[in-house]
Design a protein around this motif. Structure first.
Motif, PDB file in Angstrom:
ATOM      1  N   TYR A 165       0.834  -1.198   0.000  1.00 49.47           N
ATOM      2  CA  TYR A 165       0.000   0.000   0.000  1.00 49.47           C
ATOM      3  C   TYR A 165       0.872   1.251   0.000  1.00 49.47           C
ATOM      4  O   TYR A 165       0.568   2.236  -0.653  1.00 49.47           O
ATOM      5  CB  TYR A 165      -0.911   0.053   1.220  1.00 49.47           C
ATOM      6  CG  TYR A 165      -2.017  -0.973   1.238  1.00 49.47           C
ATOM      7  CD1 TYR A 165      -2.415  -1.616   0.077  1.00 49.47           C
ATOM      8  CD2 TYR A 165      -2.669  -1.280   2.404  1.00 49.47           C
ATOM      9  CE1 TYR A 165      -3.421  -2.547   0.095  1.00 49.47           C
ATOM     10  CE2 TYR A 165      -3.677  -2.213   2.433  1.00 49.47           C
ATOM     11  CZ  TYR A 165      -4.055  -2.842   1.275  1.00 49.47           C
ATOM     12  OH  TYR A 165      -5.063  -3.759   1.296  1.00 49.47           O
ATOM     13  N   HIS A 166       1.958   1.184   0.736  1.00 50.87           N
ATOM     14  CA  HIS A 166       2.854   2.338   0.830  1.00 50.87           C
ATOM     15  C   HIS A 166       3.499   2.640  -0.529  1.00 50.87           C
ATOM     16  O   HIS A 166       3.645   3.788  -0.913  1.00 50.87           O
ATOM     17  CB  HIS A 166       3.926   2.062   1.881  1.00 50.87           C
ATOM     18  CG  HIS A 166       4.876   3.178   2.093  1.00 50.87           C
ATOM     19  ND1 HIS A 166       4.495   4.366   2.685  1.00 50.87           N
ATOM     20  CD2 HIS A 166       6.182   3.318   1.785  1.00 50.87           C
ATOM     21  CE1 HIS A 166       5.532   5.173   2.737  1.00 50.87           C
ATOM     22  NE2 HIS A 166       6.560   4.565   2.199  1.00 50.87           N
ATOM     23  N   LEU A 167       3.859   1.602  -1.265  1.00 49.21           N
ATOM     24  CA  LEU A 167       4.536   1.807  -2.543  1.00 49.21           C
ATOM     25  C   LEU A 167       3.578   2.132  -3.686  1.00 49.21           C
ATOM     26  O   LEU A 167       3.893   2.948  -4.541  1.00 49.21           O
ATOM     27  CB  LEU A 167       5.351   0.563  -2.914  1.00 49.21           C
ATOM     28  CG  LEU A 167       6.552   0.275  -2.041  1.00 49.21           C
ATOM     29  CD1 LEU A 167       7.205  -1.024  -2.484  1.00 49.21           C
ATOM     30  CD2 LEU A 167       7.557   1.399  -2.101  1.00 49.21           C
ATOM     31  N   PHE A 168       2.417   1.480  -3.688  1.00 47.71           N
ATOM     32  CA  PHE A 168       1.532   1.590  -4.841  1.00 47.71           C
ATOM     33  C   PHE A 168       0.217   2.305  -4.559  1.00 47.71           C
ATOM     34  O   PHE A 168      -0.651   2.363  -5.417  1.00 47.71           O
ATOM     35  CB  PHE A 168       1.245   0.202  -5.410  1.00 47.71           C
ATOM     36  CG  PHE A 168       2.476  -0.543  -5.805  1.00 47.71           C
ATOM     37  CD1 PHE A 168       3.234  -0.126  -6.874  1.00 47.71           C
ATOM     38  CD2 PHE A 168       2.900  -1.636  -5.072  1.00 47.71           C
ATOM     39  CE1 PHE A 168       4.373  -0.802  -7.233  1.00 47.71           C
ATOM     40  CE2 PHE A 168       4.030  -2.322  -5.421  1.00 47.71           C
ATOM     41  CZ  PHE A 168       4.779  -1.907  -6.499  1.00 47.71           C
ATOM     42  N   GLY A 169       0.036   2.812  -3.362  1.00 46.33           N
ATOM     43  CA  GLY A 169      -1.179   3.555  -3.051  1.00 46.33           C
ATOM     44  C   GLY A 169      -2.383   2.645  -2.882  1.00 46.33           C
ATOM     45  O   GLY A 169      -2.287   1.552  -2.339  1.00 46.33           O
ATOM     46  N   LEU A 170      -3.522   3.084  -3.361  1.00 44.91           N
ATOM     47  CA  LEU A 170      -4.760   2.337  -3.169  1.00 44.91           C
ATOM     48  C   LEU A 170      -5.013   1.284  -4.238  1.00 44.91           C
ATOM     49  O   LEU A 170      -5.991   0.559  -4.162  1.00 44.91           O
ATOM     50  CB  LEU A 170      -5.946   3.299  -3.127  1.00 44.91           C
ATOM     51  CG  LEU A 170      -6.037   4.159  -1.881  1.00 44.91           C
ATOM     52  CD1 LEU A 170      -7.209   5.120  -1.997  1.00 44.91           C
ATOM     53  CD2 LEU A 170      -6.186   3.305  -0.656  1.00 44.91           C
ATOM     54  N   LEU A 171      -4.154   1.189  -5.218  1.00 46.36           N
ATOM     55  CA  LEU A 171      -4.355   0.217  -6.292  1.00 46.36           C
ATOM     56  C   LEU A 171      -4.425  -1.220  -5.770  1.00 46.36           C
ATOM     57  O   LEU A 171      -5.339  -1.960  -6.151  1.00 46.36           O
ATOM     58  CB  LEU A 171      -3.264   0.358  -7.351  1.00 46.36           C
ATOM     59  CG  LEU A 171      -3.435  -0.474  -8.601  1.00 46.36           C
ATOM     60  CD1 LEU A 171      -4.714  -0.067  -9.320  1.00 46.36           C
ATOM     61  CD2 LEU A 171      -2.242  -0.295  -9.504  1.00 46.36           C
ATOM     62  N   PRO A 172      -3.519  -1.688  -4.897  1.00 47.65           N
ATOM     63  CA  PRO A 172      -3.651  -3.050  -4.380  1.00 47.65           C
ATOM     64  C   PRO A 172      -4.947  -3.259  -3.590  1.00 47.65           C
ATOM     65  O   PRO A 172      -5.575  -4.311  -3.696  1.00 47.65           O
ATOM     66  CB  PRO A 172      -2.440  -3.220  -3.463  1.00 47.65           C
ATOM     67  CG  PRO A 172      -1.477  -2.200  -3.910  1.00 47.65           C
ATOM     68  CD  PRO A 172      -2.284  -1.070  -4.448  1.00 47.65           C
ATOM     69  N   TYR A 173      -5.342  -2.247  -2.824  1.00 46.58           N
ATOM     70  CA  TYR A 173      -6.595  -2.357  -2.075  1.00 46.58           C
ATOM     71  C   TYR A 173      -7.780  -2.477  -3.029  1.00 46.58           C
ATOM     72  O   TYR A 173      -8.662  -3.308  -2.824  1.00 46.58           O
ATOM     73  CB  TYR A 173      -6.782  -1.154  -1.158  1.00 46.58           C
ATOM     74  CG  TYR A 173      -8.139  -1.115  -0.510  1.00 46.58           C
ATOM     75  CD1 TYR A 173      -8.456  -1.973   0.535  1.00 46.58           C
ATOM     76  CD2 TYR A 173      -9.121  -0.250  -0.969  1.00 46.58           C
ATOM     77  CE1 TYR A 173      -9.704  -1.964   1.119  1.00 46.58           C
ATOM     78  CE2 TYR A 173     -10.373  -0.234  -0.395  1.00 46.58           C
ATOM     79  CZ  TYR A 173     -10.662  -1.087   0.651  1.00 46.58           C
ATOM     80  OH  TYR A 173     -11.906  -1.080   1.219  1.00 46.58           O
ATOM     81  N   ALA A 174      -7.794  -1.668  -4.068  1.00 48.63           N
ATOM     82  CA  ALA A 174      -8.902  -1.700  -5.019  1.00 48.63           C
ATOM     83  C   ALA A 174      -8.971  -3.059  -5.716  1.00 48.63           C
ATOM     84  O   ALA A 174     -10.054  -3.620  -5.890  1.00 48.63           O
ATOM     85  CB  ALA A 174      -8.749  -0.578  -6.040  1.00 48.63           C
ATOM     86  N   CYS A 175      -7.832  -3.594  -6.090  1.00 45.11           N
ATOM     87  CA  CYS A 175      -7.807  -4.908  -6.752  1.00 45.11           C
ATOM     88  C   CYS A 175      -8.297  -5.998  -5.808  1.00 45.11           C
ATOM     89  O   CYS A 175      -9.099  -6.853  -6.211  1.00 45.11           O
ATOM     90  CB  CYS A 175      -6.405  -5.230  -7.239  1.00 45.11           C
ATOM     91  SG  CYS A 175      -5.875  -4.191  -8.606  1.00 45.11           S
ATOM     92  N   SER A 176      -7.819  -5.991  -4.569  1.00 40.86           N
ATOM     93  CA  SER A 176      -8.247  -7.032  -3.632  1.00 40.86           C
ATOM     94  C   SER A 176      -9.737  -6.904  -3.322  1.00 40.86           C
ATOM     95  O   SER A 176     -10.439  -7.912  -3.182  1.00 40.86           O
ATOM     96  CB  SER A 176      -7.421  -6.973  -2.351  1.00 40.86           C
ATOM     97  OG  SER A 176      -7.666  -5.771  -1.673  1.00 40.86           O
ATOM     98  N   HIS A 177     -10.234  -5.697  -3.227  1.00 44.24           N
ATOM     99  CA  HIS A 177     -11.660  -5.477  -2.979  1.00 44.24           C
ATOM    100  C   HIS A 177     -12.486  -5.987  -4.162  1.00 44.24           C
ATOM    101  O   HIS A 177     -13.515  -6.657  -3.973  1.00 44.24           O
ATOM    102  CB  HIS A 177     -11.919  -3.997  -2.730  1.00 44.24           C
ATOM    103  CG  HIS A 177     -13.304  -3.679  -2.321  1.00 44.24           C
ATOM    104  ND1 HIS A 177     -13.827  -4.053  -1.108  1.00 44.24           N
ATOM    105  CD2 HIS A 177     -14.297  -3.029  -2.971  1.00 44.24           C
ATOM    106  CE1 HIS A 177     -15.073  -3.646  -1.031  1.00 44.24           C
ATOM    107  NE2 HIS A 177     -15.380  -3.017  -2.152  1.00 44.24           N
ATOM    108  N   TYR A 178     -12.049  -5.707  -5.359  1.00 46.34           N
ATOM    109  CA  TYR A 178     -12.749  -6.151  -6.560  1.00 46.34           C
ATOM    110  C   TYR A 178     -12.772  -7.676  -6.634  1.00 46.34           C
ATOM    111  O   TYR A 178     -13.811  -8.281  -6.906  1.00 46.34           O
ATOM    112  CB  TYR A 178     -12.073  -5.555  -7.796  1.00 46.34           C
ATOM    113  CG  TYR A 178     -12.684  -5.964  -9.100  1.00 46.34           C
ATOM    114  CD1 TYR A 178     -13.920  -5.467  -9.504  1.00 46.34           C
ATOM    115  CD2 TYR A 178     -12.026  -6.849  -9.950  1.00 46.34           C
ATOM    116  CE1 TYR A 178     -14.482  -5.842 -10.698  1.00 46.34           C
ATOM    117  CE2 TYR A 178     -12.575  -7.234 -11.148  1.00 46.34           C
ATOM    118  CZ  TYR A 178     -13.812  -6.730 -11.519  1.00 46.34           C
ATOM    119  OH  TYR A 178     -14.364  -7.108 -12.700  1.00 46.34           O
ATOM    120  N   ILE A 179     -11.647  -8.296  -6.364  1.00 48.41           N
ATOM    121  CA  ILE A 179     -11.562  -9.753  -6.413  1.00 48.41           C
ATOM    122  C   ILE A 179     -12.443 -10.387  -5.341  1.00 48.41           C
ATOM    123  O   ILE A 179     -13.132 -11.378  -5.599  1.00 48.41           O
ATOM    124  CB  ILE A 179     -10.098 -10.208  -6.276  1.00 48.41           C
ATOM    125  CG1 ILE A 179      -9.334  -9.819  -7.549  1.00 48.41           C
ATOM    126  CG2 ILE A 179      -9.993 -11.701  -6.027  1.00 48.41           C
ATOM    127  CD1 ILE A 179      -7.841 -10.009  -7.456  1.00 48.41           C
TER     128      ILE A 179
END
Length: 66
Positions: free
Chosen positions: A41-55
């Motif tokens: 999250y620190h390196l890539f912002g909210l993109l990993p969170y958004a992907c995990s939420h979508y999945i």
């Protein structure tokens, strides 16, 4: 603030930091590290969170059908 004031400020901060006991500096560093979120999250912002939420939403929808 001119450069002389800035150097003075940095020097004061450095001296204050070095006057603290070593274990106190270490615990303060660890606390700051713990306050940060996970590395991805620190390196890539909210993109990993958004992907995990979508999945997770897709998995939930798939489980409801069957």
């Amino acid at each position: 603030m001119n450069s002389n004031d800035y150097v003075k400020y940095l020097t004061e901060q450095f001296v204050q930091y070095m006057n603290r006991p070593r274990d106190e500096r270490k615990t303060q560093r660890e606390e700051r590290k713990d306050m940060r979120g996970p590395v991805h999250y620190h390196l890539f912002g909210l993109l990993p969170y958004a992907c995990s939420h979508y999945i997770s939403n897709i998995k939930r929808m798939f489980n409801r059908r069957h």
